[in-house]
Design an enzyme around this catalytic site. Structure first.
Site, PDB file in Angstrom:
ATOM      1  N   ASP A 258      32.072  53.016  46.918  1.00  0.00           N
ATOM      2  CA  ASP A 258      33.322  53.648  46.497  1.00  0.00           C
ATOM      3  C   ASP A 258      34.338  53.505  47.642  1.00  0.00           C
ATOM      4  OD1 ASP A 258      35.430  55.426  46.008  1.00  0.00           O
ATOM      5  OD2 ASP A 258      34.132  56.778  44.872  1.00  0.00           O
ATOM      6  N   LYS A 303      50.346  52.328  42.834  1.00  0.00           N
ATOM      7  CA  LYS A 303      50.668  52.118  41.407  1.00  0.00           C
ATOM      8  C   LYS A 303      51.593  53.242  40.955  1.00  0.00           C
ATOM      9  CE  LYS A 303      47.308  49.151  41.869  1.00  0.00           C
ATOM     10  NZ  LYS A 303      47.513  47.735  42.090  1.00  0.00           N
TER      11      LYS A 303
HETATM   12  N1  SAM Z   1      43.103  42.910  45.045  1.00  0.00           N
HETATM   13  C1  SAM Z   1      42.145  42.395  44.078  1.00  0.00           C
HETATM   14  C2  SAM Z   1      42.270  40.889  44.065  1.00  0.00           C
HETATM   15  O1  SAM Z   1      43.148  40.353  44.743  1.00  0.00           O
HETATM   16  O2  SAM Z   1      41.479  40.219  43.398  1.00  0.00           O
HETATM   17  C3  SAM Z   1      42.353  42.993  42.717  1.00  0.00           C
HETATM   18  C4  SAM Z   1      42.023  44.443  42.696  1.00  0.00           C
HETATM   19  S1  SAM Z   1      42.051  45.174  41.108  1.00  0.00           S
HETATM   20  C5  SAM Z   1      43.743  45.384  40.827  1.00  0.00           C
HETATM   21  C6  SAM Z   1      41.522  46.792  41.428  1.00  0.00           C
HETATM   22  C7  SAM Z   1      40.064  46.901  41.839  1.00  0.00           C
HETATM   23  O3  SAM Z   1      39.879  48.201  42.365  1.00  0.00           O
HETATM   24  C8  SAM Z   1      39.071  46.741  40.692  1.00  0.00           C
HETATM   25  O4  SAM Z   1      38.212  45.656  40.964  1.00  0.00           O
HETATM   26  C9  SAM Z   1      38.290  48.056  40.692  1.00  0.00           C
HETATM   27  O5  SAM Z   1      36.899  47.863  40.499  1.00  0.00           O
HETATM   28  C10 SAM Z   1      38.544  48.562  42.107  1.00  0.00           C
HETATM   29  N2  SAM Z   1      38.418  50.009  42.280  1.00  0.00           N
HETATM   30  C11 SAM Z   1      39.054  50.996  41.648  1.00  0.00           C
HETATM   31  N3  SAM Z   1      38.627  52.189  42.122  1.00  0.00           N
HETATM   32  C12 SAM Z   1      37.744  51.917  43.089  1.00  0.00           C
HETATM   33  C13 SAM Z   1      36.955  52.723  43.950  1.00  0.00           C
HETATM   34  N4  SAM Z   1      37.030  54.036  43.910  1.00  0.00           N
HETATM   35  N5  SAM Z   1      36.152  52.092  44.843  1.00  0.00           N
HETATM   36  C14 SAM Z   1      36.072  50.756  44.899  1.00  0.00           C
HETATM   37  N6  SAM Z   1      36.790  49.953  44.091  1.00  0.00           N
HETATM   38  C15 SAM Z   1      37.606  50.528  43.199  1.00  0.00           C
END
Ligand code: SAM
Length: 356
Positions: A258, A303
């Site tokens: 996480d 966001k």
């Molecule tokens: N920056 C990435 C790229 O360039 O490929 C894209 C990221 S995407 C917009 C958002 C990511 O945040 C998702 O893969 C999701 O699994 C992750 N995410 C959301 N909440 C999270 C958390 N609490 N811990 C880890 N990852 C998280």
């Protein structure tokens, strides 16, 4: 008609945020002005009597929702399509020379059809300006750049741009090409952030081969891959899978955890974050990283799915700076590759390069 004030371009739909930002920043600087705009037009005019003071008080580098910042010169309405050049000469008379000419249109759906007119008009206007001595023969960045912004075929705004106080790209849209091996389109967001939020000197000093970084919310790996291309080792934190091209770099370690709880075993140079979460929660977590010396530099995304996006932006940045526990360089912008979001660069000015 002579116009005084600023002309700023923005992402269509974000005119209220840009208008609120300009109004608030001008008021704080003690400068009178008012915003004139239309929803989804892709631009805001900020009008007032003292264009020069306004421009000085509102530097482009400090604006979040402006893709470009220009000084308004004139608004030309009811232009005769048979002779669009004559009224421009009238408006430009006695206002000095320009070092370049850009003929543009706002980046809105409605205005995109003006691209052909903008191109052909630039080809006609350029030699005419040169003949009158209003435009240098070769591009001269020391002189202001003349912008003609067509709002429709018979309505245009004339404005002046300063290469040191504005975007380096027409319409404020950087030309970045997505490489086929990039794991995601988001890679362009981090590339644009590095290019527009960091100075050339910062890019040179702060992005060094052998540095260490964490990427929170990394999957499928676009941001990690951008850092890895700078030869920076990345701990990519996400429960989701990483693309093969990210893993193939050999310097990205995928850690399923996480991103709000994970902490690095030793302090890092960089932490980047693109987790989709409430902006306040992200801003708070980013501040904790700086407060605990977990990283020296960061690029993170906030966001903004809510209605009052300017208020939320200001609140989150204040929260971040107050909780970071040390003075930081902080710059934020809604990048071209950002949708309902902004990207923030934060850096500890006291950071010493770590042993590699
Ligand atoms: N920056 C990435 C790229 O360039 O490929 C894209 C990221 S995407 C917009 C958002 C990511 O945040 C998702 O893969 C999701 O699994 C992750 N995410 C959301 N909440 C999270 C958390 N609490 N811990 C880890 N990852 C998280």
């Amino acid at each position: 008609m002579i116009a005084e004030g600023l002309l700023c371009y923005c992402r269509p739909g974000f005119e209220p945020e840009l208008a609120a930002e300009l109004s608030e920043r001008a008021a704080l600087a003690g400068i009178a002005g008012y915003a004139r705009t239309e929803r989804n037009s892709g631009f805001v005019q900020f009008l007032g009597e003292h264009g020069a003071a306004m421009s000085k008080a509102l530097p482009y580098s400090g604006l979040i929702f402006a893709r470009q910042k220009l000084r308004l010169l004139a608004e030309l309405k009811d232009i005769d399509p048979k002779d669009r050049i004559a009224p421009m000469f009238d408006a430009l008379a006695g206002r000095g020379r320009y070092g370049d000419l850009w003929v543009e249109h706002p980046d809105s759906d409605e205005s995109r059809q003006l691209a052909g007119l903008a191109r052909s008009f630039a080809n006609a206007l350029r030699p005419a300006l040169r003949q009158r001595g209003l435009l240098t023969d070769k591009e001269d960045p020391r002189l202001p750049r003349l912008h003609v912004c067509f709002l429709d075929g018979n309505h245009a705004l004339l404005a002046a741009g300063d290469v040191r106080d504005g975007s380096l790209w027409p319409l404020g849209v950087p030309r970045l090409r997505q490489l086929s091996e990039a794991p995601s389109r988001s890679a362009l967001k981090l590339e644009e952030a590095i290019l527009t939020l960091m100075t050339p000197d910062e890019r040179e000093r702060l992005l060094k081969p052998g540095m260490n970084a964490a990427d929170l919310g990394a999957a499928p790996g676009g941001w990690s891959w951008v850092l890895a291309r700078q030869h920076i080792r990345v701990a990519a934190i996400d429960n989701g899978p990483l693309a093969e091209s990210a893993l193939a770099t050999g310097i990205i370690e995928h850690i399923r955890a996480d991103g709000f709880l994970w902490t690095p075993p030793k302090p890092l140079d960089w932490m980047v974050c693109d987790m989709v979460e409430s902006p306040r929660k992200v801003a708070t977590r980013m501040a904790e990283w700086f407060a605990h010396d977990g990283c020296q530099h960061s690029i993170f995304n906030l966001k903004l799915p809510m209605k009052k996006r300017w208020d939320e932006t200001r609140m989150c940045l204040e929260l971040f700076e107050n909780k970071a526990g040390k003075p930081l360089i902080v710059r934020a912008r809604q990048l071209y590759h950002d949708r309902e979001e902004i990207t923030v660069f934060a850096s500890n000015p006291e950071a010493r390069p770590r042993a590699l």
